[in-house]
Design a protein around this motif. Structure first.
Motif, PDB file in Angstrom:
ATOM      1  N   LEU A  95       0.827  -1.209   0.000  1.00 52.11           N
ATOM      2  CA  LEU A  95       0.000   0.000   0.000  1.00 52.11           C
ATOM      3  C   LEU A  95       0.862   1.260   0.000  1.00 52.11           C
ATOM      4  N   LEU A  96       1.904   1.262   0.818  1.00 54.13           N
ATOM      5  CA  LEU A  96       2.799   2.412   0.880  1.00 54.13           C
ATOM      6  C   LEU A  96       3.490   2.629  -0.463  1.00 54.13           C
ATOM      7  N   GLY A  97       3.996   1.555  -1.058  1.00 58.91           N
ATOM      8  CA  GLY A  97       4.660   1.672  -2.350  1.00 58.91           C
ATOM      9  C   GLY A  97       3.724   2.177  -3.430  1.00 58.91           C
ATOM     10  N   MET A  98       2.497   1.677  -3.445  1.00 54.87           N
ATOM     11  CA  MET A  98       1.521   2.117  -4.447  1.00 54.87           C
ATOM     12  C   MET A  98       1.174   3.598  -4.271  1.00 54.87           C
ATOM     13  N   ALA A  99       0.958   4.014  -3.032  1.00 55.61           N
ATOM     14  CA  ALA A  99       0.619   5.420  -2.774  1.00 55.61           C
ATOM     15  C   ALA A  99       1.753   6.343  -3.195  1.00 55.61           C
ATOM     16  N   LEU A 100       2.990   5.940  -2.956  1.00 53.97           N
ATOM     17  CA  LEU A 100       4.140   6.744  -3.356  1.00 53.97           C
ATOM     18  C   LEU A 100       4.280   6.795  -4.876  1.00 53.97           C
ATOM     19  N   ALA A 101       4.243   5.625  -5.500  1.00 48.83           N
ATOM     20  CA  ALA A 101       4.453   5.559  -6.948  1.00 48.83           C
ATOM     21  C   ALA A 101       3.344   6.271  -7.709  1.00 48.83           C
ATOM     22  N   ASP A 102       2.129   6.230  -7.190  1.00 52.13           N
ATOM     23  CA  ASP A 102       0.988   6.830  -7.866  1.00 52.13           C
ATOM     24  C   ASP A 102       1.066   8.355  -7.882  1.00 52.13           C
ATOM     25  N   ALA A 103       1.713   8.948  -6.870  1.00 56.65           N
ATOM     26  CA  ALA A 103       1.722  10.414  -6.740  1.00 56.65           C
ATOM     27  C   ALA A 103       3.051  11.063  -7.094  1.00 56.65           C
ATOM     28  N   ARG A 104       4.124  10.287  -7.166  1.00 54.74           N
ATOM     29  CA  ARG A 104       5.440  10.863  -7.380  1.00 54.74           C
ATOM     30  C   ARG A 104       5.891  10.686  -8.836  1.00 54.74           C
ATOM     31  N   GLU A 105       6.851  11.532  -9.239  1.00 52.37           N
ATOM     32  CA  GLU A 105       7.392  11.469 -10.589  1.00 52.37           C
ATOM     33  C   GLU A 105       8.631  10.582 -10.665  1.00 52.37           C
ATOM     34  N   ASP A 106       9.297  10.358  -9.528  1.00 52.97           N
ATOM     35  CA  ASP A 106      10.505   9.539  -9.558  1.00 52.97           C
ATOM     36  C   ASP A 106      10.139   8.062  -9.405  1.00 52.97           C
ATOM     37  N   ARG A 107      11.144   7.215  -9.418  1.00 51.35           N
ATOM     38  CA  ARG A 107      10.899   5.775  -9.374  1.00 51.35           C
ATOM     39  C   ARG A 107      10.875   5.260  -7.937  1.00 51.35           C
ATOM     40  N   VAL A 108       9.977   4.314  -7.700  1.00 52.88           N
ATOM     41  CA  VAL A 108       9.832   3.678  -6.389  1.00 52.88           C
ATOM     42  C   VAL A 108       9.887   2.173  -6.594  1.00 52.88           C
ATOM     43  N   ILE A 109      10.636   1.489  -5.737  1.00 53.22           N
ATOM     44  CA  ILE A 109      10.707   0.033  -5.808  1.00 53.22           C
ATOM     45  C   ILE A 109      10.461  -0.552  -4.429  1.00 53.22           C
ATOM     46  N   THR A 116      -6.937   6.603   1.354  1.00 56.08           N
ATOM     47  CA  THR A 116      -6.563   7.827   2.076  1.00 56.08           C
ATOM     48  C   THR A 116      -5.558   7.515   3.175  1.00 56.08           C
ATOM     49  N   ALA A 117      -5.754   6.415   3.897  1.00 58.66           N
ATOM     50  CA  ALA A 117      -4.808   6.034   4.957  1.00 58.66           C
ATOM     51  C   ALA A 117      -3.433   5.729   4.374  1.00 58.66           C
ATOM     52  N   ALA A 118      -3.399   5.019   3.247  1.00 61.89           N
ATOM     53  CA  ALA A 118      -2.117   4.707   2.596  1.00 61.89           C
ATOM     54  C   ALA A 118      -1.435   5.978   2.119  1.00 61.89           C
ATOM     55  N   ARG A 119      -2.207   6.905   1.585  1.00 57.01           N
ATOM     56  CA  ARG A 119      -1.642   8.162   1.084  1.00 57.01           C
ATOM     57  C   ARG A 119      -1.162   9.046   2.232  1.00 57.01           C
ATOM     58  N   GLU A 120      -1.868   9.024   3.352  1.00 58.09           N
ATOM     59  CA  GLU A 120      -1.408   9.781   4.522  1.00 58.09           C
ATOM     60  C   GLU A 120      -0.102   9.194   5.052  1.00 58.09           C
ATOM     61  N   LEU A 121       0.002   7.881   5.064  1.00 62.31           N
ATOM     62  CA  LEU A 121       1.253   7.227   5.448  1.00 62.31           C
ATOM     63  C   LEU A 121       2.382   7.654   4.513  1.00 62.31           C
ATOM     64  N   ALA A 178       8.758  -6.542 -11.515  1.00 56.51           N
ATOM     65  CA  ALA A 178       7.378  -6.474 -12.006  1.00 56.51           C
ATOM     66  C   ALA A 178       6.852  -5.084 -11.691  1.00 56.51           C
ATOM     67  N   ARG A 179       5.887  -4.604 -12.489  1.00 58.53           N
ATOM     68  CA  ARG A 179       5.353  -3.255 -12.294  1.00 58.53           C
ATOM     69  C   ARG A 179       3.832  -3.302 -12.300  1.00 58.53           C
ATOM     70  N   ASP A 180       3.218  -2.563 -11.363  1.00 61.76           N
ATOM     71  CA  ASP A 180       1.759  -2.530 -11.296  1.00 61.76           C
ATOM     72  C   ASP A 180       1.224  -1.252 -11.939  1.00 61.76           C
ATOM     73  N   ALA A 181      -0.088  -1.026 -11.831  1.00 58.13           N
ATOM     74  CA  ALA A 181      -0.730   0.102 -12.513  1.00 58.13           C
ATOM     75  C   ALA A 181      -0.295   1.449 -11.956  1.00 58.13           C
ATOM     76  N   THR A 182       0.185   1.490 -10.717  1.00 55.94           N
ATOM     77  CA  THR A 182       0.631   2.759 -10.134  1.00 55.94           C
ATOM     78  C   THR A 182       2.076   3.094 -10.504  1.00 55.94           C
ATOM     79  N   ARG A 183       2.738   2.212 -11.234  1.00 56.33           N
ATOM     80  CA  ARG A 183       4.157   2.338 -11.608  1.00 56.33           C
ATOM     81  C   ARG A 183       5.092   1.940 -10.475  1.00 56.33           C
ATOM     82  N   LEU A 184       4.595   1.168  -9.521  1.00 59.88           N
ATOM     83  CA  LEU A 184       5.458   0.622  -8.475  1.00 59.88           C
ATOM     84  C   LEU A 184       6.190  -0.595  -9.020  1.00 59.88           C
ATOM     85  N   ASP A 185       7.514  -0.588  -8.922  1.00 57.95           N
ATOM     86  CA  ASP A 185       8.309  -1.755  -9.286  1.00 57.95           C
ATOM     87  C   ASP A 185       8.464  -2.654  -8.068  1.00 57.95           C
TER      88      ASP A 185
END
Length: 350
Positions: free
Chosen positions: A121-135, A332-337, A180-187
């Motif tokens: 959840l944390l990785g998805m929330a980060l990757a979905d909102a940020r421009e840089d790469r998250v793994i 919302t909880a994941a995004r607040e985290l 592997a990469r999901d829809a939020t661009r989380l690797d």
């Protein structure tokens, strides 16, 4: 009778005073004082554009958008409160991070509290909102399930494959063939599927993976194994910029999470423990038996932030998590985290 001599006198025209000569002299760049010079970044849109001629973006929110539409786009009262809050949260998550890669281990002393779920959840929330790469790296010495919760990799590659080619990596395309990469661009870098092989994943192996990941990612999340003293934990904690500790909502799970903080404080990781984020994760439906306010108050005395993640049926099903399909409260909880994590990293760098 005397008469006065009357004469018609024509007044002389008033001559205008000679105009002062104005000398228009342009100063050379070298003659300007340092305080008078302006840099290019001062030419902002707020300064130069007339607000009366700037078109406001299309508003978001039911009533706002309805009024905008029926008025033929003439009435724009701006976004709804909910839309403004969502955009503000996105801005907090997407705030820039200077410097190199940041490492964020997700820890728990007990299995079944949702450590892997929170990592996802944390990785998805980060990757979905940020421009840089998250793994997110699955560093479980045993068979980990992080890739299964995010997106099942079709190629079967794992951390072992990255360790094997670490000296041959020349660009991101080499990494993308393994993750592997999901829809939020989380690797996601999966753990070994064979538990007998996974036991060989060591402290040195993790450092090798981290060294490669640091070249291509800004944020590296690590789903650690259960416990605090297994083979990979030393490297995980040594590289950590921010800790996330997951607790379930029972007395024994809460005690183990609190004891984890004590262990960290007594083993040289006091600063990381006190700046940690504790996640209170509800993995079962219904009202928890513990008093959540008391539990949150306890951890608030020990760490920087405490976040509650509610029960979500999609997560409880055990399959792949689709971030867009989660309940709004869960997202919302994941995004607040994620926002609290980024703010902590920025404060540390300041």
């Amino acid at each position: 009778m005397s008469t006065s001599d009357s004469r018609s006198v024509t007044p002389s025209p008033v001559q205008p005073a000679p105009a002062a000569e104005v000398t228009l002299a342009s100063k050379r760049l070298g003659e300007l004082s340092e305080s008078a010079r302006e840099s290019a970044d001062l030419l902002t849109a707020d300064r130069l554009l007339d607000p009366h001629h700037v078109t406001k973006p299309e508003p978001e929110g039911g009533w706002s958008h309805f009024l905008y539409t029926v008025s033929g786009r003439r009435i724009n009262i701006g976004d709804s409160r909910r839309a403004r809050e969502r955009k503000a949260l996105t801005a907090r998550i997407g705030a820039p991070l200077t410097g190199g890669a940041r490492f964020i281990p997700v820890l728990s002393r007990k299995g079944g509290v949702g450590k892997t779920t929170i990592t996802a959840l944390l990785g998805m929330a980060l990757a979905d909102a940020r421009e840089d790469r998250v793994i997110a790296v699955d560093a479980n010495p045993d068979r980990g399930t992080l890739a299964d919760r995010v997106v099942r990799p079709q190629h079967g590659k794992s951390v072992r494959d990255l360790v094997r080619i670490r000296d041959e990596v020349r660009g991101y395309h080499d990494i993308s063939a393994i993750v592997a990469r999901d829809a939020t661009r989380l690797d996601v870098l999966a753990s070994d599927a064979d538990p007998h092989v996974a036991e060989a994943f060591s402290d040195t192996d993790y450092r090798d993976v981290a060294a490669v990941a640091a070249h291509y990612y800004s944020l590296v999340l690590t789903d650690t194994g259960t416990g605090i003293v297994h083979s990979v934990m030393s490297a995980t904690l040594d590289l950590a910029d921010q800790l996330v500790i997951v607790s379930g909502l029972s007395v024994d799970e809460a005690r183990l999470a609190s004891e984890t903080l004590t262990w960290l404080e007594t083993n040289g990781y006091t600063e990381q423990a006190r700046n940690a984020i504790v996640v209170l994760n509800q993995s079962t439906p219904g009202s928890p038996l513990v008093r959540l306010n008391e539990l949150q108050a306890h951890f608030a005395t020990r760490v920087r932030s405490v976040v509650r993640v509610p029960y979500d049926p999609q997560i409880a099903g055990g399959g792949s998590i689709v971030f867009a399909n989660l309940q709004p409260e869960t997202r919302t909880a994941a995004r607040e985290l994620a926002a609290l994590l980024v703010e902590g990293l920025r404060a540390k760098a300041a």
